[in-house]
Design a protein around this motif. Structure first.
Motif, PDB file in Angstrom:
ATOM      1  N   LYS A   4       0.843  -1.183   0.000  1.00 13.48           N
ATOM      2  CA  LYS A   4       0.000   0.000   0.000  1.00 13.48           C
ATOM      3  C   LYS A   4       0.889   1.248   0.000  1.00 13.48           C
ATOM      4  CE  LYS A   4      -3.770  -2.256   2.463  1.00 13.48           C
ATOM      5  NZ  LYS A   4      -4.873  -2.183   1.545  1.00 13.48           N
ATOM      6  N   GLU A 155      -1.001  -0.018  -7.209  1.00  8.58           N
ATOM      7  CA  GLU A 155      -2.194   0.389  -7.952  1.00  8.58           C
ATOM      8  C   GLU A 155      -2.919   1.540  -7.225  1.00  8.58           C
ATOM      9  OE1 GLU A 155      -3.333  -0.805 -10.939  1.00  8.58           O
ATOM     10  OE2 GLU A 155      -1.437  -1.909 -11.010  1.00  8.58           O
ATOM     11  N   ARG A 157      -5.972   1.763  -6.400  1.00  9.59           N
ATOM     12  CA  ARG A 157      -6.904   1.254  -5.383  1.00  9.59           C
ATOM     13  C   ARG A 157      -6.199   0.907  -4.070  1.00  9.59           C
ATOM     14  NH1 ARG A 157      -6.387  -2.883  -9.062  1.00  9.59           N
ATOM     15  NH2 ARG A 157      -5.497  -4.800  -8.232  1.00  9.59           N
ATOM     16  N   GLU A 158      -4.878   0.815  -4.089  1.00  5.20           N
ATOM     17  CA  GLU A 158      -4.082   0.534  -2.884  1.00  5.20           C
ATOM     18  C   GLU A 158      -3.353   1.788  -2.393  1.00  5.20           C
ATOM     19  OE1 GLU A 158      -4.343  -2.240  -1.275  1.00  5.20           O
ATOM     20  OE2 GLU A 158      -5.533  -3.228  -2.835  1.00  5.20           O
ATOM     21  N   ALA A 177      -6.765   7.242  -7.045  1.00  5.11           N
ATOM     22  CA  ALA A 177      -6.526   6.818  -5.661  1.00  5.11           C
ATOM     23  C   ALA A 177      -7.628   7.347  -4.745  1.00  5.11           C
ATOM     24  CB  ALA A 177      -5.173   7.342  -5.189  1.00  5.11           C
ATOM     25  N   GLY A 178      -7.660   6.815  -3.532  1.00  5.03           N
ATOM     26  CA  GLY A 178      -8.537   7.371  -2.510  1.00  5.03           C
ATOM     27  C   GLY A 178      -7.972   8.705  -2.044  1.00  5.03           C
TER      28      GLY A 178
END
Length: 185
Positions: A4, A155, A157-158, A177-178
């Protein structure tokens, strides 16, 4: 192995550097007989690349924005006493560092980024720093964030990105990304 990534903006997110940047630009501009008002700087300049806001201040082209920015970088260290650290966010970073790669993506220069991290003894926390000097396109372009993800082969999403400015948040969202928005600290 870490899988992450947490990415942090510098100015306004990890540190409140508004006064540091204001004083550095103010004194650099004064050397060339230009004035910079605090309210204008806060509203129209802070968090943006110098290439976007300095041309609006220097309209006569008698001096290069790059010369002013170079002088601003030289003055930055002398104004670091005005910076404030986001202790809450650094506490979170301490909790994340075991499972996340930690990166900074900033529109600040590498020189000024390193100076503030060393001033607050936080440089060793980060695995990667991507500054204005390392990208072709600054925020709101997501290039810096994407470059950090590719560096670690992580990625979107991580990945979680901590940002405060509208251009930074826009770039973070474009990266896939978040996003955590830092409002005040």
């Amino acid at each position: 192995m870490k899988k992450k990534l947490a990415i942090f903006d510098l100015d306004g997110t990890l540190f409140d550097t508004k006064d540091v940047n204001f004083l550095s630009y103010k004194h650099a501009l004064e050397k060339y007989n230009y004035k910079l008002e605090y309210e204008y700087f806060c509203k129209s300049c802070y968090g943006m690349s110098f290439e976007k806001f300095l041309p609006k201040i220097i309209k006569d082209n008698k001096v290069s924005i790059y010369d002013i920015h170079k002088l601003k970088k030289e003055l930055y260290l002398s104004n670091l006493g005005q910076a404030k650290i986001n202790n809450h966010l650094f506490n979170i970073i301490e909790l994340l560092k075991e499972k996340y790669f930690l990166a900074i993506v900033t529109t600040a220069s590498r020189k000024n980024c390193i100076e503030i991290l060393e001033y607050f003894r936080k440089h060793d926390l980060f695995d990667l720093i991507i500054s204005h000097d390392d990208v072709l396109h600054v925020k709101p372009n997501p290039e810096g964030f994407i470059k950090a993800m590719k560096f670690f082969n992580i990625e979107p999403r991580e990945t979680i990105i901590f940002e405060d400015s509208s251009v930074g948040i826009e770039a973070a969202r474009k990266s896939g990304a978040g996003v955590f928005c830092v409002n005040k600290f």
